[in-house]
Motif scaffolding. Structure first.
Motif, PDB file in Angstrom:
ATOM      1  N   GLU A 108       0.876  -1.163   0.003  1.00  0.00           N
ATOM      2  CA  GLU A 108      -0.091  -0.055   0.019  1.00  0.00           C
ATOM      3  C   GLU A 108       0.881   0.856   0.019  1.00  0.00           C
ATOM      4  O   GLU A 108       1.815   1.323   0.899  1.00  0.00           O
ATOM      5  N   VAL A 109       0.541   2.235  -0.833  1.00  0.00           N
ATOM      6  CA  VAL A 109       1.333   3.474  -0.957  1.00  0.00           C
ATOM      7  C   VAL A 109       0.443   4.491  -0.320  1.00  0.00           C
ATOM      8  O   VAL A 109      -0.664   4.926  -0.972  1.00  0.00           O
ATOM      9  N   THR A 110       0.373   4.506   1.133  1.00  0.00           N
ATOM     10  CA  THR A 110      -0.555   5.136   1.713  1.00  0.00           C
ATOM     11  C   THR A 110      -0.564   6.803   1.355  1.00  0.00           C
ATOM     12  O   THR A 110       0.203   7.275   0.681  1.00  0.00           O
ATOM     13  N   GLY A 111      -1.754   7.387   1.349  1.00  0.00           N
ATOM     14  CA  GLY A 111      -1.839   8.881   0.974  1.00  0.00           C
ATOM     15  C   GLY A 111      -2.185   8.798  -0.487  1.00  0.00           C
ATOM     16  O   GLY A 111      -3.344   9.184  -0.809  1.00  0.00           O
ATOM     17  N   LEU A 112      -1.389   8.619  -1.360  1.00  0.00           N
ATOM     18  CA  LEU A 112      -1.389   8.706  -2.570  1.00  0.00           C
ATOM     19  C   LEU A 112      -2.279   7.944  -3.088  1.00  0.00           C
ATOM     20  O   LEU A 112      -2.956   8.026  -3.969  1.00  0.00           O
ATOM     21  N   GLN A 113      -2.767   6.656  -2.714  1.00  0.00           N
ATOM     22  CA  GLN A 113      -3.585   5.751  -3.066  1.00  0.00           C
ATOM     23  C   GLN A 113      -4.814   6.170  -2.805  1.00  0.00           C
ATOM     24  O   GLN A 113      -5.826   5.465  -3.135  1.00  0.00           O
ATOM     25  N   ASP A 114      -5.050   6.959  -1.977  1.00  0.00           N
ATOM     26  CA  ASP A 114      -6.637   7.100  -1.511  1.00  0.00           C
ATOM     27  C   ASP A 114      -7.300   8.459  -1.713  1.00  0.00           C
ATOM     28  O   ASP A 114      -8.455   8.706  -1.904  1.00  0.00           O
ATOM     29  N   VAL A 115      -6.608   9.214  -3.018  1.00  0.00           N
ATOM     30  CA  VAL A 115      -7.145  10.243  -3.384  1.00  0.00           C
ATOM     31  C   VAL A 115      -7.670   9.961  -4.657  1.00  0.00           C
ATOM     32  O   VAL A 115      -7.390   9.085  -5.450  1.00  0.00           O
ATOM     33  N   LEU A 116      -8.369  10.969  -5.537  1.00  0.00           N
ATOM     34  CA  LEU A 116      -8.433  11.072  -6.938  1.00  0.00           C
ATOM     35  C   LEU A 116      -9.119   9.765  -7.321  1.00  0.00           C
ATOM     36  O   LEU A 116     -10.262   9.426  -6.499  1.00  0.00           O
ATOM     37  N   CYS A 117      -8.593   8.794  -8.054  1.00  0.00           N
ATOM     38  CA  CYS A 117      -9.146   7.367  -8.395  1.00  0.00           C
ATOM     39  C   CYS A 117      -9.246   6.649  -7.243  1.00  0.00           C
ATOM     40  O   CYS A 117     -10.200   5.611  -7.196  1.00  0.00           O
ATOM     41  N   GLY A 118      -8.458   6.715  -6.373  1.00  0.00           N
ATOM     42  CA  GLY A 118      -8.407   5.904  -4.967  1.00  0.00           C
ATOM     43  C   GLY A 118      -9.713   5.991  -4.152  1.00  0.00           C
ATOM     44  O   GLY A 118     -10.253   5.185  -3.589  1.00  0.00           O
ATOM     45  N   ARG A 119     -10.330   7.252  -4.473  1.00  0.00           N
ATOM     46  CA  ARG A 119     -11.595   7.460  -3.535  1.00  0.00           C
ATOM     47  C   ARG A 119     -12.529   6.803  -4.331  1.00  0.00           C
ATOM     48  O   ARG A 119     -13.508   6.127  -3.260  1.00  0.00           O
ATOM     49  N   SER A 120     -12.735   6.805  -5.448  1.00  0.00           N
ATOM     50  CA  SER A 120     -14.008   6.022  -6.037  1.00  0.00           C
ATOM     51  C   SER A 120     -13.504   4.716  -6.230  1.00  0.00           C
ATOM     52  O   SER A 120     -14.774   4.004  -6.626  1.00  0.00           O
ATOM     53  N   ARG A 121     -12.337   4.191  -6.345  1.00  0.00           N
ATOM     54  CA  ARG A 121     -11.759   2.752  -6.438  1.00  0.00           C
ATOM     55  C   ARG A 121     -11.329   2.122  -5.416  1.00  0.00           C
ATOM     56  O   ARG A 121     -10.163   2.112  -5.420  1.00  0.00           O
ATOM     57  N   PRO A 122     -11.934   2.177  -4.143  1.00  0.00           N
ATOM     58  CA  PRO A 122     -10.947   1.710  -2.996  1.00  0.00           C
ATOM     59  C   PRO A 122     -10.463   0.443  -3.288  1.00  0.00           C
ATOM     60  O   PRO A 122     -11.029  -0.388  -3.747  1.00  0.00           O
ATOM     61  N   GLY A 123      -9.120   0.408  -2.891  1.00  0.00           N
ATOM     62  CA  GLY A 123      -8.358  -1.083  -3.150  1.00  0.00           C
ATOM     63  C   GLY A 123      -7.525  -0.958  -4.535  1.00  0.00           C
ATOM     64  O   GLY A 123      -6.893  -2.028  -4.749  1.00  0.00           O
ATOM     65  N   ALA A 151      -1.867   9.003 -14.667  1.00  0.00           N
ATOM     66  CA  ALA A 151      -0.815  10.029 -13.807  1.00  0.00           C
ATOM     67  C   ALA A 151      -0.834   9.359 -12.378  1.00  0.00           C
ATOM     68  O   ALA A 151       0.326   9.243 -11.775  1.00  0.00           O
ATOM     69  N   GLN A 152      -1.914   8.999 -11.787  1.00  0.00           N
ATOM     70  CA  GLN A 152      -1.740   8.642 -10.342  1.00  0.00           C
ATOM     71  C   GLN A 152      -0.895   7.541 -10.114  1.00  0.00           C
ATOM     72  O   GLN A 152      -0.132   7.397  -9.196  1.00  0.00           O
ATOM     73  N   GLN A 153      -1.370   6.493 -11.197  1.00  0.00           N
ATOM     74  CA  GLN A 153      -0.554   5.397 -11.193  1.00  0.00           C
ATOM     75  C   GLN A 153       0.744   5.589 -11.324  1.00  0.00           C
ATOM     76  O   GLN A 153       1.673   4.971 -10.471  1.00  0.00           O
ATOM     77  N   ALA A 154       1.300   6.297 -12.157  1.00  0.00           N
ATOM     78  CA  ALA A 154       2.625   6.350 -12.340  1.00  0.00           C
ATOM     79  C   ALA A 154       3.231   7.118 -11.128  1.00  0.00           C
ATOM     80  O   ALA A 154       4.456   6.885 -10.609  1.00  0.00           O
ATOM     81  N   ARG A 155       2.599   7.992 -10.604  1.00  0.00           N
ATOM     82  CA  ARG A 155       3.011   8.743  -9.318  1.00  0.00           C
ATOM     83  C   ARG A 155       3.320   7.747  -8.204  1.00  0.00           C
ATOM     84  O   ARG A 155       4.306   7.604  -7.323  1.00  0.00           O
ATOM     85  N   ILE A 156       2.225   6.884  -7.976  1.00  0.00           N
ATOM     86  CA  ILE A 156       2.598   5.614  -6.873  1.00  0.00           C
ATOM     87  C   ILE A 156       3.367   4.871  -7.235  1.00  0.00           C
ATOM     88  O   ILE A 156       4.305   4.664  -6.417  1.00  0.00           O
ATOM     89  N   ILE A 157       3.843   4.499  -8.498  1.00  0.00           N
ATOM     90  CA  ILE A 157       4.784   3.443  -8.685  1.00  0.00           C
ATOM     91  C   ILE A 157       6.088   4.097  -8.444  1.00  0.00           C
ATOM     92  O   ILE A 157       7.064   3.363  -7.866  1.00  0.00           O
ATOM     93  N   ARG A 158       6.464   5.687  -8.669  1.00  0.00           N
ATOM     94  CA  ARG A 158       7.465   6.163  -8.466  1.00  0.00           C
ATOM     95  C   ARG A 158       7.723   6.083  -6.914  1.00  0.00           C
ATOM     96  O   ARG A 158       9.013   5.971  -6.555  1.00  0.00           O
ATOM     97  N   GLN A 159       6.744   6.200  -6.186  1.00  0.00           N
ATOM     98  CA  GLN A 159       6.843   6.358  -5.014  1.00  0.00           C
ATOM     99  C   GLN A 159       7.164   4.806  -4.096  1.00  0.00           C
ATOM    100  O   GLN A 159       8.218   4.870  -3.323  1.00  0.00           O
TER     101      GLN A 159
END
Ligand code: AMP
Length: 302
Positions: A108-123, A151-159
């Motif tokens: 889990e990449v906490t924080g980054l995973q919960d916003v934008l798409c993460g909000r409507s697609r939990p998990g 973009a969010q996926q790319a940001r999460i993978i970099r993290q």
């Protein structure tokens, strides 16, 4: 081109390539390949000596009411595209190969995973981060390629790479669009001709936002409001979110004084589409031009 379904065979072939002194490029995909995927493969072909593409519709990144069963699967066409683009190895595992009975470890990449798409697609991003880490461990690439489309996926993978010290460089490639601006996506196959036409509103709205910002508008709420209005005015379109965020933190900004990420998720009929654009204020144009971020992203993690 080798077509392989097991982790053991993939390991054997990538280890041999590494022993031969080849630099390994990796493009993870869910198949139903299009020009967007091809652009990543071409970047890998250009930069590296041994290109691996994975094709795996990852069940753990789909919610219970999402389109896992229905997701387009076009294996023969995908293999043909890979062959044509000079891919060396296609890894096309089964669900059982990737998630054997008893699987219970998650990333889990906490924080980054919960916003934008993460909000409507939990998990969703937990599934993405977990499968990408598994794929990195299986392929052990030198460089892995992702699209700015997600973009969010790319940001999460970099993290993920940064936090877990993964020995891989991440390069993010620009969004490939159809002639009318619609970002290419495997899910565009779900759209009826009328919906396909309406779907162009995502890009048009982002272009309008970009125009406002390049004319000097700095109020992020106002720019966001314009995105919302344009989507709301389109019949058959339902807004999931429209956000103006910091590209690093993915948190909303109020003032646009630096390049920001405008991110959209919109349902056209029952199909959920995403798109985004980097909006750069006139006095920050030297920082990022918003069209090709591969150098920026690659440079950061290289
Ligand atoms: P997917 O098969 O949808 O999981 O996508 C696999 C990779 O291709 C991801 O890194 C996506 O961001 C990238 N990708 C998908 N569509 C596009 C596009 N239109 N332009 C650039 N990259 C894309």
């Amino acid at each position: 081109m080798q077509l392989v379904a097991t982790i053991a065979d993939t390991r054997k072939l990538t280890q041999q390539a590494r022993r031969d002194g080849r630099c390994i490029g990796f493009v993870p995909t869910m198949g139903a390949l299009h020009e967007g995927h091809a652009s990543l493969i071409r970047a890998a072909r250009r930069d590296t000596d041994f290109v691996v593409v994975s094709i795996f519709v990852n069940p753990t990144q789909f919610g219970p009411n999402e389109d896992y069963q229905r997701y387009p699967r076009t294996p023969e066409a995908d293999w043909a595209l890979c062959r044509q683009e000079g891919v060396d190895l296609v890894f096309n595992p089964s669900v059982e190969e990737m998630y054997p009975a008893g699987f219970c470890t998650w990333v889990e990449v906490t924080g980054l995973q919960d916003v934008l798409c993460g909000r409507s697609r939990p998990g969703h991003f937990r599934g993405v981060a977990t499968v990408v880490l598994k794929l990195f461990n299986i392929v052990q690439p030198d460089i892995a390629y992702f699209g700015q489309k997600d973009a969010q996926q790319a940001r999460i993978i970099r993290q993920l790479v940064r936090d877990l010290n993964l020995p891989v460089e991440i390069r993010v490639c620009p969004i490939v669009r159809a002639a009318d601006g619609l970002a290419l996506s495997s899910r565009n196959a779900y759209l009826t001709p009328q919906e396909r036409h309406r779907a162009t509103v995502l890009y048009r709205a982002l272009q309008t936002a970009q125009k406002l910002v390049s004319q000097g508008e700095r109020d992020a709420l106002l720019v966001r409001q314009r995105l919302v209005e344009l989507i709301s005015a389109t019949p058959g379109a339902t807004l999931d979110y429209a956000e103006i965020v910091d590209p690093e933190t993915l948190r909303p900004v109020t003032q646009i004084t630096q390049p920001v990420l405008a991110a959209l998720a919109v349902r056209i009929g029952s199909t959920r589409l995403i798109d985004n654009m980097i909006l750069t204020p006139p006095d920050a144009e030297h920082q990022m031009d918003g069209t090709d971020q591969s150098d920026m992203e690659g440079g950061r993690d290289s």
